[in-house]
Design an enzyme around this catalytic site. Structure first.
Site, PDB file in Angstrom:
ATOM      1  CD  GLU A   1       6.822  -0.550   0.909  1.00  0.00           C
ATOM      2  OE1 GLU A   1       5.671  -0.792   1.289  1.00  0.00           O
ATOM      3  OE2 GLU A   1       7.281  -0.968  -0.185  1.00  0.00           O
TER       4      GLU A   1
ATOM      5  CD  GLU B   1       9.667  -8.360   0.915  1.00  0.00           C
ATOM      6  OE1 GLU B   1       8.961  -8.514  -0.090  1.00  0.00           O
ATOM      7  OE2 GLU B   1       9.401  -7.549   1.807  1.00  0.00           O
TER       8      GLU B   1
ATOM      9  N   GLY C   1       9.642  -3.408  -5.502  1.00  0.00           N
ATOM     10  CA  GLY C   1       8.923  -2.430  -6.314  1.00  0.00           C
ATOM     11  C   GLY C   1       9.738  -1.855  -7.466  1.00  0.00           C
TER      12      GLY C   1
ATOM     13  CG  HIS D   1       7.192  -4.377   4.050  1.00  0.00           C
ATOM     14  ND1 HIS D   1       7.559  -3.246   3.366  1.00  0.00           N
ATOM     15  CD2 HIS D   1       6.982  -5.342   3.121  1.00  0.00           C
ATOM     16  CE1 HIS D   1       7.565  -3.526   2.064  1.00  0.00           C
ATOM     17  NE2 HIS D   1       7.213  -4.793   1.894  1.00  0.00           N
TER      18      HIS D   1
ATOM     19  CB  SER E   1      10.887  -7.295  -8.597  1.00  0.00           C
ATOM     20  OG  SER E   1      10.936  -5.908  -8.318  1.00  0.00           O
TER      21      SER E   1
ATOM     22  CG  ASN F   1       2.590  -6.060   1.371  1.00  0.00           C
ATOM     23  OD1 ASN F   1       1.603  -5.520   1.880  1.00  0.00           O
ATOM     24  ND2 ASN F   1       3.812  -5.545   1.459  1.00  0.00           N
ATOM     25  CD1 TRP F   2      -3.186  -7.090  -2.252  1.00  0.00           C
ATOM     26  CD2 TRP F   2      -5.095  -6.477  -1.231  1.00  0.00           C
ATOM     27  NE1 TRP F   2      -4.176  -7.943  -2.671  1.00  0.00           N
ATOM     28  CE2 TRP F   2      -5.359  -7.582  -2.060  1.00  0.00           C
ATOM     29  CE3 TRP F   2      -6.140  -5.936  -0.490  1.00  0.00           C
ATOM     30  CZ2 TRP F   2      -6.637  -8.140  -2.172  1.00  0.00           C
ATOM     31  CZ3 TRP F   2      -7.406  -6.489  -0.601  1.00  0.00           C
ATOM     32  CH2 TRP F   2      -7.653  -7.581  -1.440  1.00  0.00           C
ATOM     33  CE  LYS F   3       4.579  -3.284  -1.224  1.00  0.00           C
ATOM     34  NZ  LYS F   3       5.872  -2.864  -1.688  1.00  0.00           N
TER      35      LYS F   3
ATOM     36  N   GLY G   1       4.297  -8.063  -3.840  1.00  0.00           N
ATOM     37  CA  GLY G   1       3.652  -6.775  -3.650  1.00  0.00           C
ATOM     38  C   GLY G   1       2.799  -6.416  -4.854  1.00  0.00           C
TER      39      GLY G   1
HETATM   40  P1  PGA Z   1       7.053  -5.966  -4.930  1.00  0.00           P
HETATM   41  O1  PGA Z   1       6.928  -5.743  -3.351  1.00  0.00           O
HETATM   42  O2  PGA Z   1       6.620  -7.377  -5.215  1.00  0.00           O
HETATM   43  O3  PGA Z   1       6.137  -4.937  -5.526  1.00  0.00           O
HETATM   44  O4  PGA Z   1       8.491  -5.754  -5.289  1.00  0.00           O
HETATM   45  C1  PGA Z   1       7.299  -6.742  -2.435  1.00  0.00           C
HETATM   46  C2  PGA Z   1       7.027  -6.283  -1.031  1.00  0.00           C
HETATM   47  O5  PGA Z   1       7.087  -5.091  -0.768  1.00  0.00           O
HETATM   48  O6  PGA Z   1       6.745  -7.095  -0.144  1.00  0.00           O
END
Ligand code: PGA
Length: 228
Positions: free
Chosen positions: A89, A149, A155, A87, A187, A6-8, A208
């Site tokens: 976010e 998650e 993150g 997600h 993470s 997931n590149w965001k 991510g």
């Molecule tokens: P992360 O993000 O691997 O940077 O913790 C995971 C995600 O947001 O899907």
């Protein structure tokens, strides 16, 4: 096994194309199925024959006066085969609630986009209670994937403990049945991906930050083995 990057909100179309060029030769022969959720503007530029390309969000509506939104049909035409939905976010920074998210999952299912529904509790919340609410309406549905998650693991560099992951995945499995792949996210790194990927009831991982570099993401991909 599935590994979903997931590149965001990272990488322009040009940067994305260079990433694909760099990673493809490094993942030949990998056992895992590789997915990348890229920005809308990079969907066309990342089309290739070995990594499935998808989006990170979509509208629950098919079309209409919804300024700034994007539809399943638009995504499909651009080359997206899946879409992350709900997600953390989107839920916490953009206020998306369970009902809207359920409608998005249903729209994706009817429009031929594989939904990857993201769920997970915040710090201090009761995990099973939250997951039950977030999965409501989906018992007996297949054709989707679910990514567990925990919000506090996203993150932060602090992935959930193995026992916690196991408990959450077992709960989701009971709710969703055998056909729905359940991924862990939060993470996931080169250091822990093999251990997490080998766990019972973990069908893959959602990555991510660690998916942004093609060389290290390729190494993570090779850590995942086929399920016996
Ligand atoms: P992360 O993000 O691997 O940077 O913790 C995971 C995600 O947001 O899907």
């Amino acid at each position: 096994m599935y590994i979903v990057g997931n590149w965001k909100m990272h990488k322009t179309a040009k940067e994305a194309a260079l990433y694909i060029e760099a990673i493809l030769p490094q993942i030949k022969g990998a056992a895992a199925q590789v997915y990348l959720a890229v920005p809308f503007t990079a969907i066309a530029a990342t089309q290739n024959s070995s990594i499935k390309i998808g989006a990170q969000n979509m509208s629950d509506a098919l079309q209409g006066a919804f300024t700034g939104e994007i539809s399943a049909l638009m995504l499909k035409e651009a080359g997206a085969s899946f879409c992350l939905i709900g997600h953390s976010e989107r839920r916490h920074l953009f206020g998306e609630g369970d009902e809207l998210i359920l409608r998005k999952v249903k729209t994706a299912l009817t429009q031929g986009i594989l939904p990857i529904l993201c769920i997970g509790e915040k710090e201090g919340e009761e995990m099973e209670e939250v997951l039950e609410k977030q999965l409501k309406g989906l018992s007996g549905t297949d054709g989707l994937m679910v990514a567990y998650e925990p919000v506090w693991a996203i993150g932060t560099g602090k992935s959930a403990e193995i026992d916690h992951i196991q408990k959450a995945h077992r709960f989701c499995r009971k709710f969703l049945g055998k056909k729905v792949p359940i991924l862990y996210g939060g993470s996931v790194s080169l250091e822990n991906v093999a251990e997490i990927g080998a766990m019972e009831d973990v069908d893959g991982v959602l990555v991510g930050g660690a998916s942004l570099n093609p060389d290290s993401f390729a190494k993570m991909i090779h850590q995942l083995r086929k399920r016996k």
